[in-house]
Design a protein around this motif. Sequence first.
Motif, PDB file in Angstrom:
ATOM      1  N   ALA A 110     -24.675   9.278 -21.223  1.00 22.48           N
ATOM      2  CA  ALA A 110     -23.818   8.292 -21.875  1.00 22.48           C
ATOM      3  C   ALA A 110     -24.308   6.872 -21.585  1.00 22.48           C
ATOM      4  O   ALA A 110     -24.301   6.004 -22.468  1.00 22.48           O
ATOM      5  CB  ALA A 110     -22.375   8.455 -21.395  1.00 22.48           C
ATOM      6  N   PHE A 111     -24.753   6.634 -20.361  1.00 24.58           N
ATOM      7  CA  PHE A 111     -25.240   5.300 -19.986  1.00 24.58           C
ATOM      8  C   PHE A 111     -26.484   4.907 -20.783  1.00 24.58           C
ATOM      9  O   PHE A 111     -26.562   3.805 -21.328  1.00 24.58           O
ATOM     10  CB  PHE A 111     -25.547   5.262 -18.490  1.00 24.58           C
ATOM     11  N   TRP A 112     -27.447   5.805 -20.890  1.00 25.16           N
ATOM     12  CA  TRP A 112     -28.687   5.471 -21.581  1.00 25.16           C
ATOM     13  C   TRP A 112     -28.495   5.315 -23.083  1.00 25.16           C
ATOM     14  O   TRP A 112     -29.262   4.622 -23.760  1.00 25.16           O
ATOM     15  CB  TRP A 112     -29.759   6.533 -21.294  1.00 25.16           C
ATOM     16  N   LEU A 113     -27.434   5.929 -23.629  1.00 28.21           N
ATOM     17  CA  LEU A 113     -27.165   5.796 -25.060  1.00 28.21           C
ATOM     18  C   LEU A 113     -26.250   4.613 -25.382  1.00 28.21           C
ATOM     19  O   LEU A 113     -26.116   4.226 -26.551  1.00 28.21           O
ATOM     20  CB  LEU A 113     -26.537   7.088 -25.595  1.00 28.21           C
ATOM     21  N   SER A 114     -25.633   4.036 -24.377  1.00 25.11           N
ATOM     22  CA  SER A 114     -24.668   2.954 -24.607  1.00 25.11           C
ATOM     23  C   SER A 114     -25.262   1.728 -25.320  1.00 25.11           C
ATOM     24  O   SER A 114     -24.564   1.089 -26.122  1.00 25.11           O
ATOM     25  CB  SER A 114     -24.005   2.531 -23.292  1.00 25.11           C
ATOM     26  N   PRO A 115     -26.542   1.368 -25.095  1.00 25.29           N
ATOM     27  CA  PRO A 115     -27.085   0.219 -25.838  1.00 25.29           C
ATOM     28  C   PRO A 115     -27.111   0.420 -27.352  1.00 25.29           C
ATOM     29  O   PRO A 115     -27.087  -0.561 -28.109  1.00 25.29           O
ATOM     30  CB  PRO A 115     -28.515   0.092 -25.279  1.00 25.29           C
ATOM     31  N   GLY A 155     -22.035  16.538 -21.601  1.00 24.25           N
ATOM     32  CA  GLY A 155     -23.451  16.240 -21.452  1.00 24.25           C
ATOM     33  C   GLY A 155     -24.259  16.637 -22.668  1.00 24.25           C
ATOM     34  O   GLY A 155     -25.491  16.591 -22.660  1.00 24.25           O
ATOM     35  N   SER A 156     -23.583  17.053 -23.735  1.00 27.44           N
ATOM     36  CA  SER A 156     -24.229  17.452 -24.983  1.00 27.44           C
ATOM     37  C   SER A 156     -23.277  17.146 -26.135  1.00 27.44           C
ATOM     38  O   SER A 156     -22.126  16.776 -25.917  1.00 27.44           O
ATOM     39  CB  SER A 156     -24.573  18.950 -24.963  1.00 27.44           C
TER      40      SER A 156
END
Length: 290
Positions: A110-115, A155-156
């Motif tokens: 979720a963190f890496w996709l937040s941008p 997570g998916s």
Amino acid sequence: MINKLKTYLELIKFSHTIFAIPFGISSIFIIEKGLPDVNKIFWIILAMVFARTAGMAFNRYIDTPIDRLNPRTKNWPSAKGEVRPWEMMALGLTASILFMYSAYKLNMVAFWLSPVVILLLLIYPAGKRFTQYVHLILGAVYFLIPVAVSIALKGSVELSAITLGIAMAFWVAGFDILYALQDYEFDKTFGIYSIPAKYGIKKSIYIARFFHFLTFLFILLTGFLAGMGLIYFIGVFVLTGFLVYEHMLIKENDLSKINKAFFTVNGFVSIIYMIFVILDTHLGGLLWKM
């Protein structure tokens, strides 16, 4: 200090957060088939609030020159200068950081996709300068809500999260088109891109109706994919009744009830959906099996 806080809340239309959060909560119950960890609910709700705050702050910052010219928006705090440009940008950046931190507290995916969410929130207000289909950019933001919830919880990405995301995308794009009808003359005069400015009022109303029909179909499909019970499907048809009522309020030659349709009916749509989802998941679909 209190007055400044009220001005900030008015700037970002904080009360309208009611549109997004109930659908986000519905996603939680659909994906978990019940109540998940309270800690995760806390961070998911915070993430939605911060994302919307960032989006509204960036929107007001980017649109300030336009809002000052538009009779409908000229009295907004940003247009009147009650909130300075650097304050709007600071609010947007702060909310973005807090959104990313909330995503981090959920999981690293979720963190890496937040941008990606932040990028879409920046593109949306700029979109009215280069594409008539700017409403679909806002739809893409709402599409990501259940998808992000699925990533945060599992997570998916579950298929039901995708179909619910599509339903939400067409829901928000549809009422964004209806809301843009108010600025039809202004947009035409000043070269602002929108579906009403391109296709006219009558065709835009039909496009919004088609989008909301797709909302109905994909919410229905979500129920089947998620294995929801009878209560859920009753809720879908109640929700559809509100969408039909919304469109009955808006006529080509009478746009005076757009605010009622937008701010009242749409709030009920998301809340009703959430209530029926929670009821269904807690009763375990017993009525469906009777």
